[in-house]
Design an enzyme around this catalytic site. Structure first.
Site, PDB file in Angstrom:
ATOM      1  N   LYS A 262       0.826  -1.213   0.000  1.00 19.73           N
ATOM      2  CA  LYS A 262       0.000   0.000   0.000  1.00 19.73           C
ATOM      3  C   LYS A 262       0.854   1.254   0.000  1.00 19.73           C
ATOM      4  O   LYS A 262       0.541   2.255  -0.589  1.00 19.73           O
ATOM      5  CB  LYS A 262      -0.874   0.036   1.251  1.00 19.73           C
ATOM      6  CG  LYS A 262      -1.990  -0.963   1.217  1.00 19.73           C
ATOM      7  CD  LYS A 262      -3.343  -0.295   1.363  1.00 19.73           C
ATOM      8  CE  LYS A 262      -4.447  -1.219   0.930  1.00 19.73           C
ATOM      9  NZ  LYS A 262      -4.536  -2.404   1.776  1.00 19.73           N
TER      10      LYS A 262
HETATM   11  N1  GLU Z   1     -10.049  -3.824   1.150  1.00 20.63           N
HETATM   12  C1  GLU Z   1      -9.448  -5.076   0.807  1.00 20.63           C
HETATM   13  C2  GLU Z   1      -8.051  -4.802   0.268  1.00 20.63           C
HETATM   14  O1  GLU Z   1      -7.778  -3.690  -0.167  1.00 20.63           O
HETATM   15  C3  GLU Z   1     -10.300  -5.788  -0.223  1.00 20.63           C
HETATM   16  C4  GLU Z   1     -10.014  -7.224  -0.363  1.00 20.63           C
HETATM   17  C5  GLU Z   1     -11.076  -7.945  -1.168  1.00 20.63           C
HETATM   18  O2  GLU Z   1     -11.242  -7.592  -2.343  1.00 20.63           O
HETATM   19  O3  GLU Z   1     -11.753  -8.843  -0.636  1.00 20.63           O
HETATM   20  O4  GLU Z   1      -7.200  -5.682   0.324  1.00 20.63           O
END
Ligand code: GLU
Length: 288
Positions: A262
């Site tokens: 990230k």
């Molecule tokens: N918010 C999660 C991520 O960014 C989403 C994961 C999913 O798509 O289930 O990893």
């Protein structure tokens, strides 16, 4: 067909996110279906409105569109609470007071043997499982760490098999019908956290409830989440929710073969945009 992209607004959109969003959008559109965007912002300590605005901007620039308003998990806490109430009343949750350090210490005790790693890290050693169980009639605590008692959860589904359909591929090429052996879950995954302090839910609970609420037919996401799917399918069964199809896709890596993180600002779409890249350059970079 209905797919979704579910970013957490905790950093810039990078090449890996772009690949995931484009894949989900294209799968839906190729089938005459719909693509939704959902903001996974239950972690209020890390989610930022500025990141969310930049994510929208980058996705639009990439050529994606989605129906408004988008779902935000921060507005969904009553739905997560209702699911926790149900699991609590069924005796499937316990309150956990362990810190990360407590868990590491318990796992390093000699009698523990080999500690296993599940989709959420080390398999919980069970320290609070007895003492944290609700007394009959006890109300669900307002803000506590709640874990799923995995052995009880498996017993609650009556030992019947769990399965899902994989239309992409897992890390070892798994595809088609993926059978999950419930008996292996306590050992391999353990008592996963379903509610975190200050968040009202955990990723696993929120994602399952919201995919069902949005009638997602095909969950498109990175292969790193393939092993978490067993948790999601179990939760769907416990909560009486449908199991969508899953499409796990390859991960975008940097030159050294590392997964993009990230905080990997070096691969941020915004950086490429500032350098004059066009949407088709981004597509080429991720192999689309
Ligand atoms: N918010 C999660 C991520 O960014 C989403 C994961 C999913 O798509 O289930 O990893």
């Amino acid at each position: 067909m209905r797919t979704r992209f579910a970013p957490s607004p905790t950093g810039p959109l990078h090449l890996g996110h772009a690949f995931s969003a484009l894949t989900a959008w294209e799968l839906a559109h190729a089938a005459g279906g719909e693509f939704l965007l959902r903001i996974e912002d239950i972690d209020r300590s890390r989610a930022r409105a500025e990141w969310e605005a930049r994510i929208f901007d980058d996705l639009r620039w990439l050529g994606l569109d989605w129906p408004e308003p988008v779902m935000r998990q921060s507005a969904r806490l009553p739905a997560y609470r209702a699911a926790l109430e149900r699991l609590w009343a069924e005796g499937l949750l316990f309150i956990c007071g362990c810190t990360r350090r407590d868990i590491e210490t318990a796992l390093s005790a000699p009698q523990e043997g080999v500690s296993r790693h599940g989709p959420d890290g080390p398999v919980y050693p069970g320290t609070c499982r007895q003492a944290g169980r609700p007394r009959p009639g006890a109300t669900l605590p307002a803000d506590a760490v709640l874990r799923l008692d995995m052995a009880r959860a498996v017993a609650a589904i009556g030992g019947t098999g769990l399965a899902f359909t994989e239309t992409g591929a897992g890390p070892d090429g798994e595809s088609g019908t993926i059978a999950i052996d419930p008996a292996a879950l306590p050992r391999e995954i353990g008592d996963v956290v379903l509610a975190r302090r200050g968040m009202g839910s955990s990723y696993h609970l929120a994602v399952v409830i919201d995919d069902a609420e949005q009638d997602i037919t095909d969950v498109v996401r990175g292969r790193d989440l393939f092993s978490a799917t067993a948790i999601h399918v179990l939760l769907q069964r416990l909560l009486g929710l449908p199991t969508p199809r899953y499409h796990h896709h390859r991960l975008i890596r940097d030159e050294a073969g590392r997964r993009l993180a990230k905080r990997d600002d070096a691969r941020a779409i915004a950086k490429y945009r500032a350098e004059g890249a066009r949407p088709e350059d981004i597509r080429a970079m991720v192999g689309l």
